[in-house]
Design a protein around this motif. Structure first.
Motif, PDB file in Angstrom:
ATOM      1  N   LYS A 170       0.881  -1.162   0.000  1.00 35.96           N
ATOM      2  CA  LYS A 170       0.000   0.000   0.000  1.00 35.96           C
ATOM      3  C   LYS A 170       0.922   1.217   0.000  1.00 35.96           C
ATOM      4  O   LYS A 170       1.834   1.304   0.823  1.00 35.96           O
ATOM      5  N   GLU A 171       0.705   2.118  -0.938  1.00 33.82           N
ATOM      6  CA  GLU A 171       1.568   3.289  -1.056  1.00 33.82           C
ATOM      7  C   GLU A 171       0.734   4.551  -1.239  1.00 33.82           C
ATOM      8  O   GLU A 171      -0.486   4.501  -1.395  1.00 33.82           O
ATOM      9  N   TYR A 172       1.433   5.655  -1.218  1.00 31.86           N
ATOM     10  CA  TYR A 172       0.858   6.976  -1.448  1.00 31.86           C
ATOM     11  C   TYR A 172       1.588   7.561  -2.639  1.00 31.86           C
ATOM     12  O   TYR A 172       2.820   7.595  -2.664  1.00 31.86           O
ATOM     13  N   LEU A 173       0.842   8.004  -3.633  1.00 31.51           N
ATOM     14  CA  LEU A 173       1.427   8.554  -4.848  1.00 31.51           C
ATOM     15  C   LEU A 173       1.408  10.076  -4.762  1.00 31.51           C
ATOM     16  O   LEU A 173       0.356  10.682  -4.552  1.00 31.51           O
ATOM     17  N   VAL A 174       2.587  10.677  -4.900  1.00 35.87           N
ATOM     18  CA  VAL A 174       2.693  12.129  -4.917  1.00 35.87           C
ATOM     19  C   VAL A 174       2.838  12.550  -6.375  1.00 35.87           C
ATOM     20  O   VAL A 174       3.770  12.120  -7.063  1.00 35.87           O
ATOM     21  N   MET A 175       1.894  13.346  -6.848  1.00 37.68           N
ATOM     22  CA  MET A 175       1.907  13.853  -8.220  1.00 37.68           C
ATOM     23  C   MET A 175       2.351  15.308  -8.129  1.00 37.68           C
ATOM     24  O   MET A 175       1.633  16.159  -7.585  1.00 37.68           O
ATOM     25  N   ILE A 176       3.546  15.589  -8.647  1.00 33.74           N
ATOM     26  CA  ILE A 176       4.214  16.876  -8.460  1.00 33.74           C
ATOM     27  C   ILE A 176       4.216  17.659  -9.772  1.00 33.74           C
ATOM     28  O   ILE A 176       4.623  17.121 -10.805  1.00 33.74           O
ATOM     29  N   LYS A 177       3.775  18.914  -9.716  1.00 31.06           N
ATOM     30  CA  LYS A 177       3.777  19.765 -10.904  1.00 31.06           C
ATOM     31  C   LYS A 177       4.863  20.825 -10.764  1.00 31.06           C
ATOM     32  O   LYS A 177       4.917  21.537  -9.759  1.00 31.06           O
ATOM     33  N   CYS A 178       5.740  20.893 -11.784  1.00 30.62           N
ATOM     34  CA  CYS A 178       6.881  21.809 -11.693  1.00 30.62           C
ATOM     35  C   CYS A 178       7.398  22.178 -13.086  1.00 30.62           C
ATOM     36  O   CYS A 178       7.102  21.501 -14.068  1.00 30.62           O
TER      37      CYS A 178
END
Length: 108
Positions: free
Chosen positions: A56-64
């Motif tokens: 089980k993970e957490y996905l970080v979607m980063i905008k840059c």
């Protein structure tokens, strides 16, 4: 929509919400990223040390901006607890003009 090739979406998976939030906050505070969206309840299936694992993970979607991806990788690696963290950058094709300008202004 405007051409957005000078912007990136970077995906990073984390093992805890605490870790995902810490990375997201650091990237935004240091003006490396304009926004980080944390998606919960992600299940990853992968091979690790000759075993099929499920996490089980957490996905970080980063905008840059594309110009920040090297700095983003270095900062993420300093904070991440995985031996080999997932850090994947994808080019944006198009984006809402005002949103893209906002990304630029946040990371200036």
């Amino acid at each position: 929509m405007q051409k957005a090739s000078e912007f990136r979406i970077v995906f990073v998976t984390c093992d805890s919400l605490f870790s995902a939030k810490a990375i997201a906050k650091a990237l935004v505070e240091k003006k490396i990223a304009a926004c980080c969206t944390i998606i919960q309840n992600v299940i990853s299936v992968f091979e690790w040390e000759d075993e099929i694992e499920e996490s089980k993970e957490y996905l970080v979607m980063i905008k840059c901006p594309a110009s920040k991806t090297e700095e983003l990788e270095k900062e993420t690696l300093k904070m991440h607890n995985y031996e080999i963290p997932e850090i994947i950058s994808v080019s944006m094709d198009e984006g809402h003009d005002k949103y893209l300008k906002w990304i630029d202004s946040c990371c200036a």
